[in-house]
Write an enzyme that holds these catalytic residues in place. Structure first.
Site, PDB file in Angstrom:
ATOM      1  N   HIS A   4       1.303  16.814   4.796  1.00 13.30           N
ATOM      2  CA  HIS A   4       0.221  17.586   5.402  1.00 13.30           C
ATOM      3  C   HIS A   4       0.797  18.876   6.000  1.00 13.30           C
ATOM      4  CE1 HIS A   4      -2.331  14.259   4.771  1.00 13.30           C
ATOM      5  NE2 HIS A   4      -2.461  13.788   5.994  1.00 13.30           N
ATOM      6  N   SER A  39      -2.434  11.788  -0.545  1.00 15.93           N
ATOM      7  CA  SER A  39      -1.941  10.452  -0.196  1.00 15.93           C
ATOM      8  C   SER A  39      -2.393  10.035   1.195  1.00 15.93           C
ATOM      9  CB  SER A  39      -0.423  10.361  -0.319  1.00 15.93           C
ATOM     10  OG  SER A  39       0.186  11.264   0.558  1.00 15.93           O
ATOM     11  N   GLY A  60       0.809  -1.220   0.000  1.00 17.43           N
ATOM     12  CA  GLY A  60       0.000   0.000   0.000  1.00 17.43           C
ATOM     13  C   GLY A  60       0.841   1.268   0.000  1.00 17.43           C
ATOM     14  N   SER A 100      -2.153  -9.788  -3.918  1.00 15.14           N
ATOM     15  CA  SER A 100      -0.739  -9.460  -4.128  1.00 15.14           C
ATOM     16  C   SER A 100       0.202 -10.632  -3.878  1.00 15.14           C
ATOM     17  CB  SER A 100      -0.323  -8.315  -3.196  1.00 15.14           C
ATOM     18  OG  SER A 100      -1.150  -7.203  -3.390  1.00 15.14           O
ATOM     19  N   ASN A 110       3.236  13.082   5.489  1.00 17.07           N
ATOM     20  CA  ASN A 110       2.215  12.219   6.096  1.00 17.07           C
ATOM     21  C   ASN A 110       2.495  10.737   5.915  1.00 17.07           C
ATOM     22  OD1 ASN A 110       1.404  13.336   3.375  1.00 17.07           O
ATOM     23  ND2 ASN A 110       0.004  11.602   3.460  1.00 17.07           N
ATOM     24  N   CYS A 160      -2.161  10.410  10.665  1.00 15.88           N
ATOM     25  CA  CYS A 160      -1.114  11.225  10.026  1.00 15.88           C
ATOM     26  C   CYS A 160      -1.263  12.722  10.313  1.00 15.88           C
ATOM     27  CB  CYS A 160      -1.069  10.968   8.518  1.00 15.88           C
ATOM     28  SG  CYS A 160      -2.658  11.039   7.693  1.00 15.88           S
ATOM     29  N   LYS A 164     -10.405  12.597  15.280  1.00 16.94           N
ATOM     30  CA  LYS A 164      -9.147  11.884  15.548  1.00 16.94           C
ATOM     31  C   LYS A 164      -8.082  12.844  16.061  1.00 16.94           C
ATOM     32  CE  LYS A 164      -9.669   8.325  12.012  1.00 16.94           C
ATOM     33  NZ  LYS A 164      -9.213   7.856  10.701  1.00 16.94           N
TER      34      LYS A 164
HETATM   35  N1  NAP Z   1      -1.924   7.266   3.831  1.00 16.57           N
HETATM   36  C1  NAP Z   1      -1.616   7.869   4.970  1.00 16.57           C
HETATM   37  O1  NAP Z   1      -1.157   9.049   5.017  1.00 16.57           O
HETATM   38  C2  NAP Z   1      -1.793   7.145   6.265  1.00 16.57           C
HETATM   39  C3  NAP Z   1      -1.210   7.686   7.382  1.00 16.57           C
HETATM   40  C4  NAP Z   1      -1.346   7.046   8.623  1.00 16.57           C
HETATM   41  C5  NAP Z   1      -2.057   5.879   8.696  1.00 16.57           C
HETATM   42  N2  NAP Z   1      -2.644   5.356   7.586  1.00 16.57           N
HETATM   43  C6  NAP Z   1      -3.368   4.104   7.757  1.00 16.57           C
HETATM   44  O2  NAP Z   1      -2.533   3.039   7.280  1.00 16.57           O
HETATM   45  C7  NAP Z   1      -3.349   2.007   6.723  1.00 16.57           C
HETATM   46  C8  NAP Z   1      -2.919   1.759   5.285  1.00 16.57           C
HETATM   47  O3  NAP Z   1      -3.148   2.951   4.545  1.00 16.57           O
HETATM   48  P1  NAP Z   1      -2.642   3.159   3.043  1.00 16.57           P
HETATM   49  O4  NAP Z   1      -2.862   4.604   2.793  1.00 16.57           O
HETATM   50  O5  NAP Z   1      -1.289   2.562   2.860  1.00 16.57           O
HETATM   51  O6  NAP Z   1      -3.731   2.259   2.240  1.00 16.57           O
HETATM   52  P2  NAP Z   1      -3.627   1.610   0.794  1.00 16.57           P
HETATM   53  O7  NAP Z   1      -2.663   2.350  -0.050  1.00 16.57           O
HETATM   54  O8  NAP Z   1      -5.030   1.455   0.335  1.00 16.57           O
HETATM   55  O9  NAP Z   1      -3.005   0.131   1.078  1.00 16.57           O
HETATM   56  C9  NAP Z   1      -3.734  -0.852   1.804  1.00 16.57           C
HETATM   57  C10 NAP Z   1      -2.852  -2.076   2.078  1.00 16.57           C
HETATM   58  O10 NAP Z   1      -3.631  -3.035   2.822  1.00 16.57           O
HETATM   59  C11 NAP Z   1      -3.640  -4.286   2.135  1.00 16.57           C
HETATM   60  N3  NAP Z   1      -4.923  -4.942   2.330  1.00 16.57           N
HETATM   61  C12 NAP Z   1      -6.162  -4.484   2.023  1.00 16.57           C
HETATM   62  N4  NAP Z   1      -7.109  -5.422   2.330  1.00 16.57           N
HETATM   63  C13 NAP Z   1      -6.435  -6.479   2.848  1.00 16.57           C
HETATM   64  C14 NAP Z   1      -6.830  -7.755   3.344  1.00 16.57           C
HETATM   65  N5  NAP Z   1      -8.120  -8.123   3.382  1.00 16.57           N
HETATM   66  N6  NAP Z   1      -5.862  -8.593   3.788  1.00 16.57           N
HETATM   67  C15 NAP Z   1      -4.571  -8.248   3.754  1.00 16.57           C
HETATM   68  N7  NAP Z   1      -4.117  -7.049   3.294  1.00 16.57           N
HETATM   69  C16 NAP Z   1      -5.052  -6.181   2.849  1.00 16.57           C
HETATM   70  C17 NAP Z   1      -3.424  -3.923   0.691  1.00 16.57           C
HETATM   71  O11 NAP Z   1      -2.939  -5.072  -0.018  1.00 16.57           O
HETATM   72  P3  NAP Z   1      -3.232  -5.280  -1.607  1.00 16.57           P
HETATM   73  O12 NAP Z   1      -2.263  -4.371  -2.328  1.00 16.57           O
HETATM   74  O13 NAP Z   1      -2.929  -6.716  -1.783  1.00 16.57           O
HETATM   75  O14 NAP Z   1      -4.657  -4.899  -1.828  1.00 16.57           O
HETATM   76  C18 NAP Z   1      -2.383  -2.805   0.825  1.00 16.57           C
HETATM   77  O15 NAP Z   1      -1.108  -3.376   1.052  1.00 16.57           O
HETATM   78  C19 NAP Z   1      -4.803   2.488   6.866  1.00 16.57           C
HETATM   79  O16 NAP Z   1      -5.366   1.978   8.049  1.00 16.57           O
HETATM   80  C20 NAP Z   1      -4.653   3.989   6.966  1.00 16.57           C
HETATM   81  O17 NAP Z   1      -5.727   4.586   7.653  1.00 16.57           O
HETATM   82  C21 NAP Z   1      -2.504   5.948   6.364  1.00 16.57           C
END
Ligand code: NAP
Length: 352
Positions: free
Chosen positions: A258, A163, A16, A44, A331, A133, A229
């Site tokens: 951010h 992002s 992700g 994946s 972020n 974030c 949050k």
């Molecule tokens: N983006 C930010 O700035 C940020 C900051 C802090 C925290 N977060 C948190 O971090 C987490 C990930 O965010 P992201 O932005 O990286 O999301 P993302 O780009 O949508 O990536 C999601 C990841 O989760 C995996 N995934 C989804 N469904 C799954 C399942 N059923 N079993 C196993 N793996 C699964 C995906 O794998 P596949 O590729 O195989 O689908 C991918 O590796 C979220 O909880 C988000 O709230 C994000």
């Protein structure tokens, strides 16, 4: 052969937006891990990703992937973390969760190593949470100011990168930028919305050539989940459960980093010189503040860097106990992957 001395790490959600930055960070920081196991959804499984200069095959999430794992970072959606973090923890794995699933659980520390790193040792559920974030993009600087001056109130507006909504957010902005480039769009009411149509991705409105005063989902009385949050998490991290916090979260057409304007009121009078010295010397914070020379942080310079950048430090015109700040933080690095890596390193030091 398995590395018996150094702990084994699993990165769940390695494919992700956060996971991708995590692999880069793991390749850049001190190499304290033995095996690093990469995990994502069955979609994946079998893909190969580079970490520490080696290609590693991605495994589908299952109970077995946690066999022999000491620490697991979870960078997956809330519902996946809610289901799987307790399964990993039950196998003796220390989970560092980046999702929102456990942040406000009283039995799960919400950790920012520079502010409350000591809390990692008290983890009755075997789970440690990484803040949101937006909170993380400002809290290291605020923690340092609070330690010196005693925070009494926060008023925050965010300017959040796409992002923050994951890969889908970035793809949406890039598609919309291609659509509007070289056109006259953005000059008449509704022209942008008609051109973009339904292709708003994870956002309620077009984000290219626009600002959108919304992030997350609807909560009581018109507040957004992202705003709640920032309030709840800031209170928990700083140990100030009753701190008055007012937040407005806004999405802007920035890919990553951010920004926030912060009005922070303290117990006693503050000085700009004192605040600048605290900010300049706090670990993980950079003071970049010389408006006469056109120097203040912007996402264009901050993206890809680790610290929290602070500029525009002023004392409030009508309140000698309050400061006005402009803060930027990547972020995906400190706002997500870097802070998770730092927490995992604290646990690894304890296990080794
Ligand atoms: N983006 C930010 O700035 C940020 C900051 C802090 C925290 N977060 C948190 O971090 C987490 C990930 O965010 P992201 O932005 O990286 O999301 P993302 O780009 O949508 O990536 C999601 C990841 O989760 C995996 N995934 C989804 N469904 C799954 C399942 N059923 N079993 C196993 N793996 C699964 C995906 O794998 P596949 O590729 O195989 O689908 C991918 O590796 C979220 O909880 C988000 O709230 C994000």
């Amino acid at each position: 052969m398995a590395d018996k001395v150094r702990p084994t790490l699993a990165v769940v959600g390695a494919t992700g937006a956060v996971g991708t930055v995590m692999l880069r960070i793991l390749s850049q920081r001190a190499d304290i891990w033995g095996e690093i196991r990469l995990v994502a959804s069955p979609r994946s499984a079998g893909r190969k990703l580079a970490v520490r200069g080696e290609e590693v095959e991605v495994a589908a999430l299952s109970e077995e992937v946690f066999d022999g794992v000491d620490v697991a970072m979870f960078d997956v959606p809330d519902e996946v973390a809610a289901q799987w973090a307790p399964i990993a923890a039950a196998k003796g794995v220390v989970v560092v969760d980046n999702s929102g699933a456990f942040r406000m659980d009283p039995e799960v520390p919400l950790v920012v190593p520079e502010v409350n790193g000591h809390t990692v040792r008290n983890r009755p559920r075997g789970i440690l949470a990484n803040p949101n974030c937006t909170t993380l993009s400002m809290i290291v600087a605020l923690g340092a100011l609070h330690a010196e001056y005693g925070l009494r109130e926060l008023v925050v507006s965010s300017y959040q990168a796409v992002s923050g909504a994951g890969r889908a957010g970035v793809e949406t902005l890039r598609r919309q930028i291609s659509l509007v480039a070289g056109t006259e769009l953005g000059t008449g009411p509704g022209d942008l919305r008609r051109a973009v149509g339904d292709a708003t991705g994870p956002f309620p409105e077009p984000v290219a050539l626009n600002v959108v005063p919304w992030a997350g989902s609807l909560r009581a009385d018109g507040w957004s989940s992202e705003e709640m949050k920032v309030r709840d998490e800031s209170r928990k991290i700083l140990g100030l459960p009753k701190l008055p916090v007012a937040v407005t979260c806004v999405r802007v057409p920035v890919v990553t980093t951010h920004s926030l304007t912060v009005h922070a009121r303290f117990q006693d009078e503050v000085t700009v010189e004192g605040a600048r010295e605290i900010i300049a010397t706090a670990p993980g914070v950079v003071l970049f503040d010389n408006p006469a020379a056109g120097e203040f942080p912007t996402p264009a310079d901050v993206v890809g860097t680790d610290p929290t950048w602070v500029g525009r430090v002023r004392r409030a015109l009508d309140d000698p106990t309050a400061l006005e700040l402009f803060v930027c933080g990547d972020n995906l690095r400190k706002g997500a992957a870097l802070n998770t890596a730092q927490i995992a390193e604290l646990v690894a030091a304890e296990l080794s």
